[in-house]
Write a protein that holds these residues in place. Sequence first.
Motif, PDB file in Angstrom:
ATOM      1  N   LEU A 123       1.850 102.067  22.031  1.00 58.43           N
ATOM      2  CA  LEU A 123       1.975 102.957  23.184  1.00 58.43           C
ATOM      3  C   LEU A 123       2.625 102.239  24.365  1.00 58.43           C
ATOM      4  O   LEU A 123       3.479 102.807  25.063  1.00 58.43           O
ATOM      5  CB  LEU A 123       0.596 103.479  23.590  1.00 58.43           C
ATOM      6  N   LEU A 124       2.250 100.980  24.583  1.00 57.03           N
ATOM      7  CA  LEU A 124       2.782 100.213  25.707  1.00 57.03           C
ATOM      8  C   LEU A 124       4.204  99.705  25.462  1.00 57.03           C
ATOM      9  O   LEU A 124       4.855  99.205  26.384  1.00 57.03           O
ATOM     10  CB  LEU A 124       1.874  99.019  26.004  1.00 57.03           C
ATOM     11  N   GLY A 125       4.677  99.828  24.226  1.00 60.04           N
ATOM     12  CA  GLY A 125       6.026  99.372  23.933  1.00 60.04           C
ATOM     13  C   GLY A 125       6.102  97.933  23.479  1.00 60.04           C
ATOM     14  O   GLY A 125       7.196  97.371  23.355  1.00 60.04           O
ATOM     15  N   HIS A 126       4.954  97.308  23.217  1.00 56.23           N
ATOM     16  CA  HIS A 126       4.950  95.932  22.721  1.00 56.23           C
ATOM     17  C   HIS A 126       5.260  95.885  21.229  1.00 56.23           C
ATOM     18  O   HIS A 126       5.787  94.884  20.739  1.00 56.23           O
ATOM     19  CB  HIS A 126       3.575  95.281  22.944  1.00 56.23           C
ATOM     20  N   MET A 127       4.889  96.960  20.527  1.00 50.43           N
ATOM     21  CA  MET A 127       5.057  97.016  19.084  1.00 50.43           C
ATOM     22  C   MET A 127       5.639  98.365  18.674  1.00 50.43           C
ATOM     23  O   MET A 127       5.771  99.280  19.496  1.00 50.43           O
ATOM     24  CB  MET A 127       3.712  96.788  18.370  1.00 50.43           C
ATOM     25  N   SER A 128       5.965  98.475  17.396  1.00 48.75           N
ATOM     26  CA  SER A 128       6.442  99.714  16.795  1.00 48.75           C
ATOM     27  C   SER A 128       5.558 100.012  15.580  1.00 48.75           C
ATOM     28  O   SER A 128       4.815  99.145  15.125  1.00 48.75           O
ATOM     29  CB  SER A 128       7.903  99.555  16.362  1.00 48.75           C
ATOM     30  N   PHE A 129       5.635 101.219  15.065  1.00 46.88           N
ATOM     31  CA  PHE A 129       4.894 101.504  13.838  1.00 46.88           C
ATOM     32  C   PHE A 129       5.489 100.740  12.661  1.00 46.88           C
ATOM     33  O   PHE A 129       4.762 100.232  11.811  1.00 46.88           O
ATOM     34  CB  PHE A 129       4.906 103.009  13.538  1.00 46.88           C
ATOM     35  N   VAL A 130       6.821 100.653  12.634  1.00 51.90           N
ATOM     36  CA  VAL A 130       7.496  99.985  11.519  1.00 51.90           C
ATOM     37  C   VAL A 130       8.396  98.874  12.050  1.00 51.90           C
ATOM     38  O   VAL A 130       9.162  99.079  12.984  1.00 51.90           O
ATOM     39  CB  VAL A 130       8.340 100.985  10.702  1.00 51.90           C
ATOM     40  N   GLY A 131       8.280  97.715  11.430  1.00 45.39           N
ATOM     41  CA  GLY A 131       9.099  96.578  11.839  1.00 45.39           C
ATOM     42  C   GLY A 131       8.519  95.295  11.273  1.00 45.39           C
ATOM     43  O   GLY A 131       7.545  95.320  10.508  1.00 45.39           O
ATOM     44  N   PRO A 132       9.083  94.156  11.623  1.00 48.06           N
ATOM     45  CA  PRO A 132       8.533  92.874  11.172  1.00 48.06           C
ATOM     46  C   PRO A 132       7.139  92.678  11.746  1.00 48.06           C
ATOM     47  O   PRO A 132       6.872  93.054  12.892  1.00 48.06           O
ATOM     48  CB  PRO A 132       9.508  91.838  11.754  1.00 48.06           C
ATOM     49  N   ARG A 133       6.238  92.092  10.982  1.00 50.00           N
ATOM     50  CA  ARG A 133       4.911  91.809  11.511  1.00 50.00           C
ATOM     51  C   ARG A 133       5.010  90.787  12.641  1.00 50.00           C
ATOM     52  O   ARG A 133       5.813  89.859  12.569  1.00 50.00           O
ATOM     53  CB  ARG A 133       3.995  91.256  10.404  1.00 50.00           C
ATOM     54  N   PRO A 134       4.217  90.947  13.702  1.00 52.74           N
ATOM     55  CA  PRO A 134       4.253  89.972  14.800  1.00 52.74           C
ATOM     56  C   PRO A 134       3.634  88.648  14.369  1.00 52.74           C
ATOM     57  O   PRO A 134       2.498  88.616  13.893  1.00 52.74           O
ATOM     58  CB  PRO A 134       3.424  90.657  15.893  1.00 52.74           C
ATOM     59  N   ASP A 135       4.373  87.571  14.503  1.00 49.47           N
ATOM     60  CA  ASP A 135       3.905  86.259  14.062  1.00 49.47           C
ATOM     61  C   ASP A 135       3.348  85.445  15.225  1.00 49.47           C
ATOM     62  O   ASP A 135       3.720  85.645  16.386  1.00 49.47           O
ATOM     63  CB  ASP A 135       5.054  85.460  13.431  1.00 49.47           C
ATOM     64  N   VAL A 136       2.486  84.506  14.884  1.00 43.75           N
ATOM     65  CA  VAL A 136       2.046  83.534  15.879  1.00 43.75           C
ATOM     66  C   VAL A 136       3.233  82.638  16.207  1.00 43.75           C
ATOM     67  O   VAL A 136       4.156  82.495  15.394  1.00 43.75           O
ATOM     68  CB  VAL A 136       0.865  82.690  15.358  1.00 43.75           C
ATOM     69  N   PRO A 137       3.288  82.032  17.391  1.00 45.50           N
ATOM     70  CA  PRO A 137       4.389  81.118  17.723  1.00 45.50           C
ATOM     71  C   PRO A 137       4.539  80.027  16.670  1.00 45.50           C
ATOM     72  O   PRO A 137       3.557  79.515  16.139  1.00 45.50           O
ATOM     73  CB  PRO A 137       3.952  80.542  19.077  1.00 45.50           C
ATOM     74  N   GLY A 138       5.800  79.718  16.365  1.00 44.60           N
ATOM     75  CA  GLY A 138       6.072  78.691  15.371  1.00 44.60           C
ATOM     76  C   GLY A 138       6.829  79.223  14.171  1.00 44.60           C
ATOM     77  O   GLY A 138       7.240  78.458  13.305  1.00 44.60           O
ATOM     78  N   TYR A 139       7.032  80.540  14.131  1.00 48.75           N
ATOM     79  CA  TYR A 139       7.770  81.150  13.025  1.00 48.75           C
ATOM     80  C   TYR A 139       8.998  81.899  13.559  1.00 48.75           C
ATOM     81  O   TYR A 139      10.097  81.351  13.563  1.00 48.75           O
ATOM     82  CB  TYR A 139       6.865  82.088  12.234  1.00 48.75           C
ATOM     83  N   ALA A 140       8.823  83.140  13.994  1.00 57.80           N
ATOM     84  CA  ALA A 140       9.964  83.944  14.447  1.00 57.80           C
ATOM     85  C   ALA A 140      10.699  83.293  15.609  1.00 57.80           C
ATOM     86  O   ALA A 140      11.925  83.385  15.709  1.00 57.80           O
ATOM     87  CB  ALA A 140       9.499  85.348  14.834  1.00 57.80           C
TER      88      ALA A 140
END
Length: 216
Positions: A123-140
Amino acid sequence: MKRLNVMAISEMEYMAPSLTPSQAMIKRTFDFSAALLGLLVSWWLILIAFLAASLDTRSNGFFIQNRVGKDGNIIRVVKIKTMRPDSRTTTTVTRSGDPRITPLGRFFRKTKIDELPQLWNVLLGHMSFVGPRPDVPGYADKLTGVERAVLSLRPGITGPATLKYRDEEEILAAQDDPEQYNREVIYPDKVQINLQYIREWSFLGDLRYILVTVSG
């Protein structure tokens, strides 16, 4: 002329994929509308799960963690807490049988109830329903070149890579070094899957990923 066409195709293959402005608008409009509806329908279940997790883990029932979001910005992802601290385990990689996961937490994970608070992130626009999973720092955030195109999207609750590796915890449990296997095998594969997702994005495709996720 034929050689020029081959060169053009070759260049396109190595160009960083991205959504067009109209595609991005369609995706965001759906995310906002569906997240708002989802919260209106499921707020009571989120509340019950939060209270149960608070008792189960003897701590705040919400698990809030910094993850890498769109354009490499750090976002705070909210989930129902399913684990207790364990001094013997320090890795951020979770595998099947992880001693930190509580019995109630396993139920929340199996039913995906632990993911419901992420509707707020959508809702806040930080995420989407579909997309890459949010990773902890150190990957993406460590990606370079064309692969950084993965950061052009808001991270998602589900997606093609998430569905392919829905049994990721079991896969990691079978490895001698789960963290190394995740870093060298699973994560690079996820990156390629997500780049292909961007290249082939469609609204109907997103709906299909959501339906497959919900149907289990």
